[in-house]
Design a protein around this motif. Structure first.
Motif, short mmCIF file in Angstrom:
data_model
loop_
_atom_site.label_atom_id
_atom_site.label_comp_id
_atom_site.label_asym_id
_atom_site.label_seq_id
_atom_site.Cartn_x
_atom_site.Cartn_y
_atom_site.Cartn_z
N TYR A 146 -58.55 -48.14 -26.33
CA TYR A 146 -59.11 -49.98 -26.01
C TYR A 146 -58.01 -49.90 -25.47
N GLU A 147 -56.93 -49.03 -25.12
CA GLU A 147 -55.87 -50.40 -24.34
C GLU A 147 -55.83 -50.09 -22.97
N GLY A 148 -56.91 -48.86 -22.68
CA GLY A 148 -57.21 -47.86 -21.47
C GLY A 148 -55.80 -47.06 -20.88
N VAL A 149 -55.39 -47.08 -21.61
CA VAL A 149 -53.87 -45.80 -21.09
C VAL A 149 -54.85 -44.62 -20.44
N GLU A 162 -56.36 -42.31 -30.47
CA GLU A 162 -57.70 -41.78 -29.80
C GLU A 162 -58.06 -43.17 -29.57
N ARG A 163 -58.88 -43.31 -30.01
CA ARG A 163 -58.93 -44.50 -30.09
C ARG A 163 -58.48 -46.46 -29.52
N LEU A 164 -57.28 -45.96 -30.10
CA LEU A 164 -56.21 -47.28 -29.56
C LEU A 164 -55.87 -46.41 -27.95
N ASP A 165 -55.89 -45.94 -28.04
CA ASP A 165 -55.52 -45.23 -26.46
C ASP A 165 -56.81 -45.90 -25.35
N ALA A 203 -62.84 -53.26 -36.12
CA ALA A 203 -63.53 -53.13 -35.38
C ALA A 203 -63.64 -51.98 -34.01
N VAL A 204 -61.93 -51.97 -33.70
CA VAL A 204 -61.45 -51.19 -32.73
C VAL A 204 -61.95 -49.06 -33.47
N LEU A 205 -61.37 -49.46 -34.57
CA LEU A 205 -61.09 -47.35 -35.17
C LEU A 205 -62.34 -47.63 -35.64
#
Length: 148
Positions: free
Chosen positions: A72-75, A67-70, A17-19
């Protein structure tokens, strides 16, 4: 690139779902791993604190996925900071039995005050949260182990 995941991203459906999106991200949720030198604490979302160990998994992602993980994690907003930790495999083939550093693995560490963590979490030193986390990792033998 590899990312050590220890919370919601250990679930394949959540990763998917995140990616998802365009362009498509290439990723693969892989085997188990252990992060030595920090432990998991829970708030609204899990994060890490100095000392101990935490079990998780390795997630292989391409640049689009990272980039999508960043996001999602609010970097960008400072909710989590992405740091690098050495990865050592339990290399049975090593002649002297030593462990070899294969790569650096990305790890997301969340700001405990912003995540509502009930336990007191002290990243040593002064300055911004991200700087204290990086300084701790530089001065401590934090490492990821896996059988991969």
């Amino acid at each position: 690139m590899y990312v050590f995941v220890y919370g919601t991203l250990t679930d394949h459906d959540r990763v998917e779902a995140v990616l998802e999106g365009e362009p498509p991200a290439r990723y693969e949720l892989q085997g188990r791993a252990t992060l030595e030198g920090v432990h998991r604490v829970d708030g609204r979302y899990p994060t890490l604190a100095p000392g101990g160990r935490v079990d998780g998994r390795l997630l292989a992602v391409d640049d689009v996925g990272l980039e999508r993980l960043d996001r999602y994690e609010g970097v960008e907003d400072g909710l989590y900071v992405r740091v690098s930790v050495p990865w050592k495999t339990d290399a049975a083939s090593a002649v002297d039995g030593s462990q070899e550093v294969d790569a650096d693995i990305a790890v997301y560490v969340g700001d405990p005050t912003r995540l509502g963590v009930a336990d007191r979490v002290d990243w040593p030193g002064n300055g911004p949260f991200a700087a204290r986390v990086r300084r701790y990792l530089e001065r401590t033998d934090v490492v990821i182990h896996s059988d991969e």
